[in-house]
Design a protein around this motif. Structure first.
Motif, mmCIF file in Angstrom:
data_model
loop_
_atom_site.group_PDB
_atom_site.id
_atom_site.type_symbol
_atom_site.label_atom_id
_atom_site.label_comp_id
_atom_site.label_asym_id
_atom_site.label_seq_id
_atom_site.Cartn_x
_atom_site.Cartn_y
_atom_site.Cartn_z
ATOM 1 N N ASP A 118 0.997 -1.303 -0.202
ATOM 2 C CA ASP A 118 0.100 0.067 -0.088
ATOM 3 C C ASP A 118 0.870 1.115 -0.126
ATOM 4 O O ASP A 118 0.594 2.167 -0.733
ATOM 5 N N LEU A 119 1.717 1.177 0.892
ATOM 6 C CA LEU A 119 2.634 2.458 0.926
ATOM 7 C C LEU A 119 3.539 2.635 -0.402
ATOM 8 O O LEU A 119 3.659 3.938 -0.913
ATOM 9 N N ILE A 120 4.200 1.702 -1.128
ATOM 10 C CA ILE A 120 4.605 1.702 -2.369
ATOM 11 C C ILE A 120 3.677 2.262 -3.432
ATOM 12 O O ILE A 120 3.726 3.095 -4.201
ATOM 13 N N MET A 121 2.446 1.994 -3.373
ATOM 14 C CA MET A 121 1.387 2.378 -4.336
ATOM 15 C C MET A 121 1.292 4.053 -3.950
ATOM 16 O O MET A 121 1.216 4.685 -5.002
ATOM 17 N N LEU A 122 1.358 4.406 -2.674
ATOM 18 C CA LEU A 122 1.075 5.663 -2.387
ATOM 19 C C LEU A 122 2.311 6.448 -3.096
ATOM 20 O O LEU A 122 1.951 7.608 -3.501
ATOM 21 N N HIS A 123 3.496 6.063 -2.821
ATOM 22 C CA HIS A 123 4.583 6.589 -3.328
ATOM 23 C C HIS A 123 4.634 6.744 -4.772
ATOM 24 O O HIS A 123 5.136 7.727 -5.368
ATOM 25 N N LYS A 124 4.055 5.576 -5.577
ATOM 26 C CA LYS A 124 3.937 5.718 -6.878
ATOM 27 C C LYS A 124 2.673 6.813 -7.303
ATOM 28 O O LYS A 124 2.260 6.547 -8.463
ATOM 29 N N ASP A 125 1.774 7.263 -6.581
ATOM 30 C CA ASP A 125 0.691 8.140 -6.693
ATOM 31 C C ASP A 125 -0.276 7.399 -7.236
ATOM 32 O O ASP A 125 -0.781 7.743 -8.316
ATOM 33 N N LYS A 126 -0.625 6.082 -6.770
ATOM 34 C CA LYS A 126 -1.703 5.182 -7.431
ATOM 35 C C LYS A 126 -2.822 5.303 -6.525
ATOM 36 O O LYS A 126 -3.968 4.508 -6.642
ATOM 37 N N GLY A 127 -2.919 6.097 -5.121
ATOM 38 C CA GLY A 127 -4.013 6.204 -4.268
ATOM 39 C C GLY A 127 -4.750 6.880 -4.848
ATOM 40 O O GLY A 127 -4.920 7.922 -5.812
ATOM 41 N N ALA A 128 -5.734 7.291 -3.735
ATOM 42 C CA ALA A 128 -6.647 8.684 -3.862
ATOM 43 C C ALA A 128 -5.961 9.757 -3.897
ATOM 44 O O ALA A 128 -4.774 9.943 -3.477
ATOM 45 N N TRP A 129 -6.625 11.002 -4.225
ATOM 46 C CA TRP A 129 -5.924 12.393 -4.461
ATOM 47 C C TRP A 129 -5.361 13.003 -3.169
ATOM 48 O O TRP A 129 -4.715 13.901 -3.057
ATOM 49 N N TYR A 130 -6.129 12.485 -2.067
ATOM 50 C CA TYR A 130 -5.638 13.053 -0.740
ATOM 51 C C TYR A 130 -4.203 12.991 -0.475
ATOM 52 O O TYR A 130 -3.595 14.080 -0.083
ATOM 53 N N PHE A 131 -3.591 11.863 -0.729
ATOM 54 C CA PHE A 131 -2.334 11.662 -0.403
ATOM 55 C C PHE A 131 -1.462 12.360 -1.370
ATOM 56 O O PHE A 131 -0.218 12.840 -1.196
ATOM 57 N N SER A 132 -1.908 12.445 -2.765
ATOM 58 C CA SER A 132 -1.108 13.239 -3.593
ATOM 59 C C SER A 132 -0.859 14.670 -3.335
ATOM 60 O O SER A 132 0.064 15.152 -3.737
ATOM 61 N N VAL A 133 -1.866 15.148 -2.546
ATOM 62 C CA VAL A 133 -1.821 16.606 -2.154
ATOM 63 C C VAL A 133 -0.676 16.655 -1.255
ATOM 64 O O VAL A 133 0.290 17.563 -1.214
ATOM 65 N N LEU A 134 -0.569 15.647 -0.271
ATOM 66 C CA LEU A 134 0.351 15.523 0.767
ATOM 67 C C LEU A 134 1.619 15.629 0.016
ATOM 68 O O LEU A 134 2.736 16.251 0.610
ATOM 69 N N SER A 135 1.878 14.633 -0.730
ATOM 70 C CA SER A 135 3.013 14.372 -1.713
ATOM 71 C C SER A 135 3.646 15.700 -2.241
ATOM 72 O O SER A 135 4.829 15.985 -2.176
ATOM 73 N N VAL A 136 2.817 16.389 -3.122
ATOM 74 C CA VAL A 136 3.347 17.532 -3.561
ATOM 75 C C VAL A 136 3.637 18.568 -2.593
ATOM 76 O O VAL A 136 4.698 19.293 -2.588
ATOM 77 N N GLY A 137 2.904 18.745 -1.493
ATOM 78 C CA GLY A 137 3.350 19.705 -0.488
ATOM 79 C C GLY A 137 4.621 19.302 0.068
ATOM 80 O O GLY A 137 5.508 19.946 0.601
ATOM 81 N N PHE A 138 5.081 17.858 0.188
ATOM 82 C CA PHE A 138 6.191 17.471 0.668
ATOM 83 C C PHE A 138 7.288 17.534 -0.231
ATOM 84 O O PHE A 138 8.342 18.088 0.387
ATOM 85 N N GLY A 139 7.341 17.533 -1.314
ATOM 86 C CA GLY A 139 7.991 17.851 -2.610
ATOM 87 C C GLY A 139 8.291 19.335 -2.414
ATOM 88 O O GLY A 139 9.615 19.674 -2.440
ATOM 89 N N VAL A 140 7.546 20.128 -2.410
ATOM 90 C CA VAL A 140 7.722 21.445 -2.227
ATOM 91 C C VAL A 140 8.450 22.018 -1.027
ATOM 92 O O VAL A 140 9.321 22.827 -0.804
ATOM 93 N N SER A 141 8.291 21.115 0.008
ATOM 94 C CA SER A 141 9.003 21.617 1.445
ATOM 95 C C SER A 141 10.145 21.141 1.490
ATOM 96 O O SER A 141 11.043 21.742 1.947
ATOM 97 N N LEU A 142 10.538 20.073 0.787
ATOM 98 C CA LEU A 142 11.882 19.493 0.533
ATOM 99 C C LEU A 142 12.662 20.692 0.063
ATOM 100 O O LEU A 142 13.907 21.102 0.541
ATOM 101 N N PHE A 143 12.171 21.184 -1.088
ATOM 102 C CA PHE A 143 13.058 22.387 -1.716
ATOM 103 C C PHE A 143 13.144 23.464 -0.789
ATOM 104 O O PHE A 143 14.017 24.101 -0.590
ATOM 105 N N LEU A 144 11.991 24.020 -0.020
ATOM 106 C CA LEU A 144 12.140 24.989 1.105
ATOM 107 C C LEU A 144 13.065 24.735 2.206
ATOM 108 O O LEU A 144 13.535 25.453 2.671
ATOM 109 N N LEU A 145 12.981 23.077 2.553
ATOM 110 C CA LEU A 145 13.865 22.899 3.639
ATOM 111 C C LEU A 145 15.496 23.056 3.477
ATOM 112 O O LEU A 145 16.100 23.605 4.095
ATOM 113 N N TYR A 146 15.648 22.478 2.186
ATOM 114 C CA TYR A 146 17.126 22.866 1.653
ATOM 115 C C TYR A 146 17.274 24.359 1.322
ATOM 116 O O TYR A 146 18.613 24.577 1.947
ATOM 117 N N ILE A 147 16.453 24.974 0.921
ATOM 118 C CA ILE A 147 17.009 26.695 0.844
ATOM 119 C C ILE A 147 17.151 27.160 2.369
ATOM 120 O O ILE A 147 18.108 27.851 2.642
#
Length: 183
Positions: A118-147
């Motif tokens: 299930d977790l691998i499916m979430l990583h591959k964005d194969k779940g419902a859109w809710y986790f996708s929103v969190l994933s995009v937020g996480f990706g943006v936050s990684l950029f902001l965290l490194y900056i």
């Protein structure tokens, strides 16, 4: 509040909020690199339906088959076209599909994924859109965290600046060299 403290506060709270997401992506990414995919621990059962099914009536027949045979019915019964030209209902964790297997013969397959699957499916964005929103937020936050981390390390903290810049340059060079030779 000075810039140094502002960057530290931003960095701390953003990283704490996304820490569970970071663990999920790290764990599933490492697992995937070592050949573990979403089908690890998959429980799969296959049934045969020997009956004529009219086009467009596949879901009704599938639901009837599941009910008649006391097989769990997925909570989401919205039809999705499968890769194997069949129809699937359910979610990434539990799904049921029906596919034509010959004249008046259909294969019904149930799939129940493991927690890691299930977790691998979430990583591959194969779940419902809710986790996708969190994933995009996480990706943006990684950029902001490194900056913010660079701001704290390279600009706000003057201690060991030469070594910090050398490590940054080494990281950039090694990353690009290994990426280039890996392609």
């Amino acid at each position: 509040m000075n810039k140094n403290k502002l960057f530290r506060q931003f960095h701390i709270y953003l990283s704490l909020f996304f820490l569970p997401c970071a663990f999920i992506f790290a764990l599933t990414g490492i697992a995937y690199i070592f050949g573990i995919n979403q089908d690890i621990g998959l429980e799969k059962q296959i049934y045969t339906l020997n009956e004529r099914v009219e086009k467009g009536q596949e879901i009704e027949k599938l639901l009837g088959f599941l009910k008649d045979n006391n097989i769990k019915i997925p909570s989401n019964t919205q039809a999705i076209k499968s890769k194997d030209k069949g129809i699937t209902i359910g979610s990434t964790h539990y799904s049921v599909s029906i596919a034509e297997n010959g004249e008046n013969q259909y294969q019904i397959t149930t799939k129940t994924r493991s927690f890691l699957g299930d977790l691998i499916m979430l990583h591959k964005d194969k779940g419902a859109w809710y986790f996708s929103v969190l994933s995009v937020g996480f990706g943006v936050s990684l950029f902001l965290l490194y900056i913010s981390g660079l701001m704290i390390t390279l600009f706000a903290s003057k201690k060991d600046r030469k070594n910090q810049i050398l490590v940054l340059i080494a990281g950039i060079l090694i990353t690009f060299i290994l990426a280039y030779i890996s392609l």
